[in-house]
Design an enzyme around this catalytic site. Structure first.
Site, PDB file in Angstrom:
ATOM      1  N   SER A  79      -4.116  -4.531  29.549  1.00 49.83           N
ATOM      2  CA  SER A  79      -3.391  -3.137  30.006  1.00 49.83           C
ATOM      3  C   SER A  79      -2.908  -2.380  28.786  1.00 49.83           C
ATOM      4  CB  SER A  79      -2.184  -3.607  31.820  1.00 49.83           C
ATOM      5  OG  SER A  79      -2.979  -4.870  32.226  1.00 49.83           O
ATOM      6  N   GLU A 110       1.828   0.379  26.893  1.00 43.87           N
ATOM      7  CA  GLU A 110       2.068  -1.335  26.810  1.00 43.87           C
ATOM      8  C   GLU A 110       2.143  -1.461  25.324  1.00 43.87           C
ATOM      9  OE1 GLU A 110       1.457  -3.738  29.838  1.00 43.87           O
ATOM     10  OE2 GLU A 110       0.917  -5.851  28.125  1.00 43.87           O
ATOM     11  N   ARG A 169       8.104  -5.678  31.477  1.00 43.17           N
ATOM     12  CA  ARG A 169       7.245  -5.435  29.546  1.00 43.17           C
ATOM     13  C   ARG A 169       7.950  -5.442  28.403  1.00 43.17           C
ATOM     14  NH1 ARG A 169       5.628  -7.976  32.582  1.00 43.17           N
ATOM     15  NH2 ARG A 169       3.372  -8.015  33.306  1.00 43.17           N
TER      16      ARG A 169
HETATM   17  C1  LIG Z   1      -7.527  -9.131  27.694  1.00 47.52           C
HETATM   18  C2  LIG Z   1      -6.027  -9.022  27.957  1.00 47.52           C
HETATM   19  C3  LIG Z   1      -5.495  -9.387  28.064  1.00 47.52           C
HETATM   20  C4  LIG Z   1      -3.846  -9.455  28.109  1.00 47.52           C
HETATM   21  N1  LIG Z   1      -3.176  -9.793  29.370  1.00 47.52           N
HETATM   22  C5  LIG Z   1      -2.080 -10.063  29.338  1.00 47.52           C
HETATM   23  C6  LIG Z   1      -1.133 -10.036  30.964  1.00 47.52           C
HETATM   24  O1  LIG Z   1      -1.132 -10.473  31.937  1.00 47.52           O
HETATM   25  N2  LIG Z   1       0.462  -9.865  30.625  1.00 47.52           N
HETATM   26  C7  LIG Z   1       0.872  -9.539  29.629  1.00 47.52           C
HETATM   27  O2  LIG Z   1       2.149  -9.554  29.261  1.00 47.52           O
HETATM   28  N3  LIG Z   1       0.286  -9.307  28.562  1.00 47.52           N
HETATM   29  C8  LIG Z   1      -1.161  -9.472  27.942  1.00 47.52           C
HETATM   30  N4  LIG Z   1      -1.863  -8.611  27.438  1.00 47.52           N
HETATM   31  C9  LIG Z   1      -0.830  -8.247  26.122  1.00 47.52           C
HETATM   32  C10 LIG Z   1      -0.636  -9.355  25.050  1.00 47.52           C
HETATM   33  O3  LIG Z   1      -1.745 -11.020  24.880  1.00 47.52           O
HETATM   34  C11 LIG Z   1       1.137 -10.200  24.685  1.00 47.52           C
HETATM   35  O4  LIG Z   1       1.609  -8.872  25.284  1.00 47.52           O
HETATM   36  C12 LIG Z   1       0.712 -11.171  23.832  1.00 47.52           C
HETATM   37  O5  LIG Z   1       1.863 -12.342  24.182  1.00 47.52           O
HETATM   38  C13 LIG Z   1       1.065 -10.577  22.227  1.00 47.52           C
HETATM   39  O6  LIG Z   1       0.740 -11.960  21.347  1.00 47.52           O
HETATM   40  P1  LIG Z   1       0.835 -11.298  19.747  1.00 47.52           P
HETATM   41  O7  LIG Z   1       0.820 -12.640  19.051  1.00 47.52           O
HETATM   42  O8  LIG Z   1      -1.156 -10.902  20.075  1.00 47.52           O
HETATM   43  O9  LIG Z   1       1.163 -10.303  19.458  1.00 47.52           O
HETATM   44  P2  LIG Z   1       0.722  -9.514  18.671  1.00 47.52           P
HETATM   45  O10 LIG Z   1      -0.156  -8.256  18.892  1.00 47.52           O
HETATM   46  O11 LIG Z   1       0.426  -9.749  17.483  1.00 47.52           O
HETATM   47  O12 LIG Z   1       2.319  -8.560  18.073  1.00 47.52           O
HETATM   48  C14 LIG Z   1       3.009  -7.658  18.961  1.00 47.52           C
HETATM   49  C15 LIG Z   1       4.654  -7.621  19.407  1.00 47.52           C
HETATM   50  O13 LIG Z   1       5.208  -8.701  19.326  1.00 47.52           O
HETATM   51  C16 LIG Z   1       5.402  -8.693  17.678  1.00 47.52           C
HETATM   52  N5  LIG Z   1       5.333 -10.221  17.423  1.00 47.52           N
HETATM   53  C17 LIG Z   1       3.982 -10.819  17.279  1.00 47.52           C
HETATM   54  N6  LIG Z   1       4.754 -11.422  16.425  1.00 47.52           N
HETATM   55  C18 LIG Z   1       6.016 -11.767  16.491  1.00 47.52           C
HETATM   56  C19 LIG Z   1       6.732 -13.060  16.068  1.00 47.52           C
HETATM   57  N7  LIG Z   1       6.711 -13.876  16.067  1.00 47.52           N
HETATM   58  N8  LIG Z   1       8.608 -12.585  15.855  1.00 47.52           N
HETATM   59  C20 LIG Z   1       8.564 -11.118  16.215  1.00 47.52           C
HETATM   60  N9  LIG Z   1       7.848 -10.171  17.334  1.00 47.52           N
HETATM   61  C21 LIG Z   1       6.641 -10.372  16.810  1.00 47.52           C
HETATM   62  C22 LIG Z   1       4.301  -7.690  17.337  1.00 47.52           C
HETATM   63  O14 LIG Z   1       5.502  -7.070  15.746  1.00 47.52           O
HETATM   64  C23 LIG Z   1       4.575  -6.608  17.835  1.00 47.52           C
HETATM   65  O15 LIG Z   1       5.133  -5.530  17.591  1.00 47.52           O
HETATM   66  C24 LIG Z   1      -2.947  -9.093  26.976  1.00 47.52           C
HETATM   67  C25 LIG Z   1      -4.120  -8.244  26.050  1.00 47.52           C
HETATM   68  C26 LIG Z   1      -5.459  -8.220  26.304  1.00 47.52           C
HETATM   69  C27 LIG Z   1      -6.230  -8.231  25.208  1.00 47.52           C
END
Ligand SMILES: Cc1cc2nc3c(=O)[nH]c(=O)nc-3n(C[C@H](O)[C@H](O)[C@H](O)COP(=O)(O)OP(=O)(O)OC[C@H]3O[C@@H](n4cnc5c(N)ncnc54)[C@H](O)[C@@H]3O)c2cc1C
Length: 338
Positions: free
Chosen positions: A238, A334, A164
């Site tokens: 998580s 996380e 992660r």
């Molecule tokens: C119901 C649920 C289940 C989930 N299950 C999992 C799982 O099984 N495994 C897992 O690993 N995660 C899980 N997650 C966490 C999450 O979905 C992931 O981490 C996902 O990749 C985040 O994507 P996002 O676009 O929403 O990122 P954001 O929340 O918008 O950003 C997350 C981080 O990434 C950075 N970021 C975003 N986009 C960029 C970019 N283009 N360039 C540089 N930095 C960037 C942001 O600044 C921030 O630091 C879950 C979340 C939820 C709500």
């Protein structure tokens, strides 16, 4: 590039926490990012990069310039006997991209189905689920440097992937906008089935050699049964990472808590189930204000309606303290706390 002022972020984070961005700019291409870098007003200010908001904990209004990444596009770059190389824009929805690869006969990402968020954020925390991590399918990515405006191609080694984690959560946080990600999907395809829940599905169905589409369906069904849908109950999945300890530390904990759920890792260390520890401390179903611990899975913190980021932080700290008090383990959140 489109600049907006005083933007509510409540619907741009899956926790549904109240916060606003003083300024938010939407970028749909590398040249949009370069326009931000070259802009006399926006170029110099601190930036926060936002994808789908499914891994952020907003505790206050954001004074940094929010850069909302909306680069789209999906394509097959090459196809050989050894692998398909596919590319997607950072603003593409992750789950829709996984589905697209399967629809086009290119399996390999099915274990990562239904993870919310964007393709661009997937490498940031090296997303993982059901026995597979993104790094195992990663080829390279493009990111625009927010100081120089130059596009840099990152290899696997440059990303410093870990559990992660990656360089984008540390030195490059807020400094480098990921715009495109490329994946290597190995041929011939081999299923990843070691995970307990998937083994259970195989037993129940009597299907011991499932196709990729079947694994995709199983993963979606397991996730829907276990995790709350952010559309109806705000959450970020998580909330804490599963702590990794040495064999000696684990033996010590087992001595006191023989039931503790743990998984040996290939490097000899041991992963402890953070959800089990939180549950053992009696947190399941408890709440502080409107911030609660999900009834079905103690690793997930939820917004029961009008929680604030402050309430989530207070709840998370109380959980960390009781887990530390009982197990001597410091749980690490996380999501990225803003
Ligand atoms: C119901 C649920 C289940 C989930 N299950 C999992 C799982 O099984 N495994 C897992 O690993 N995660 C899980 N997650 C966490 C999450 O979905 C992931 O981490 C996902 O990749 C985040 O994507 P996002 O676009 O929403 O990122 P954001 O929340 O918008 O950003 C997350 C981080 O990434 C950075 N970021 C975003 N986009 C960029 C970019 N283009 N360039 C540089 N930095 C960037 C942001 O600044 C921030 O630091 C879950 C979340 C939820 C709500």
């Amino acid at each position: 590039m489109r600049l907006e002022r005083g933007v509510s972020l409540k619907h741009l984070n899956t926790f549904g926490l109240p916060a606003a961005a003083q300024r938010l700019v939407r970028v749909a291409s590398e040249s949009d990012v370069r326009k931000v870098v070259d802009d006399p007003e926006l170029g110099r200010v601190h930036k926060f990069i936002l994808g789908g908001g499914s891994n952020v904990l907003l505790t206050r209004d954001v004074t940094s310039l929010v850069v909302k990444v909306e680069v789209t596009g999906k394509r097959v770059l090459s196809e050989s006997a050894g692998a398909w190389i596919v590319e997607a824009g950072a603003g593409e929805n992750w789950h829709a991209f996984v589905e697209w690869t399967l629809d086009h006969g290119m399996p390999g990402l099915e274990n990562l189905a239904l993870i919310p968020g964007t393709v661009g954020a997937a490498p940031v925390q090296n997303i993982g689920a059901y026995g597979l991590e993104l790094k195992e399918r990663f080829e390279s990515l493009d990111a625009v440097d927010l100081v120089t405006g130059r596009t840099v191609t990152f290899t696997q080694a440059m990303c410093q992937f870990a559990y992660r984690d990656s360089v984008f959560k540390h030195e490059l946080a807020g400094k480098s906008v990921i715009t495109r990600v490329r994946f290597r999907l190995p041929r011939p395809w081999r299923p990843v089935l070691g995970y307990l829940d998937l083994e259970r599905k195989m037993l129940e169905s009597g299907n011991t050699s499932p196709e990729a589409r079947q694994i995709f369906e199983w993963v979606c069904a397991i996730r829907r049964a276990k995790l709350p849908d952010p559309a109806s109950l705000g959450n970020v999945g998580s909330f804490f990472k599963n702590p990794v300890v040495t064999e000696e530390q684990c033996r010590d904990i087992i001595g006191r808590d023989p039931e503790i759920v743990h998984y040996p890792l290939p490097d000899g260390t041991i992963k402890l189930a953070a959800g089990w520890m939180i549950d053992a401390c009696g947190w399941k179903g408890k709440a502080i204000g409107d911030a609660g611990v999900y009834e079905k899975q103690a690793l997930v913190l939820v917004n029961r309606g009008s929680a604030t980021g402050g309430e989530v932080v207070t709840l998370a700290r109380a959980i960390q303290e009781s887990v530390y008090g009982r197990f001597g383990i410091r749980l690490e959140p996380e999501p990225v706390v803003v």
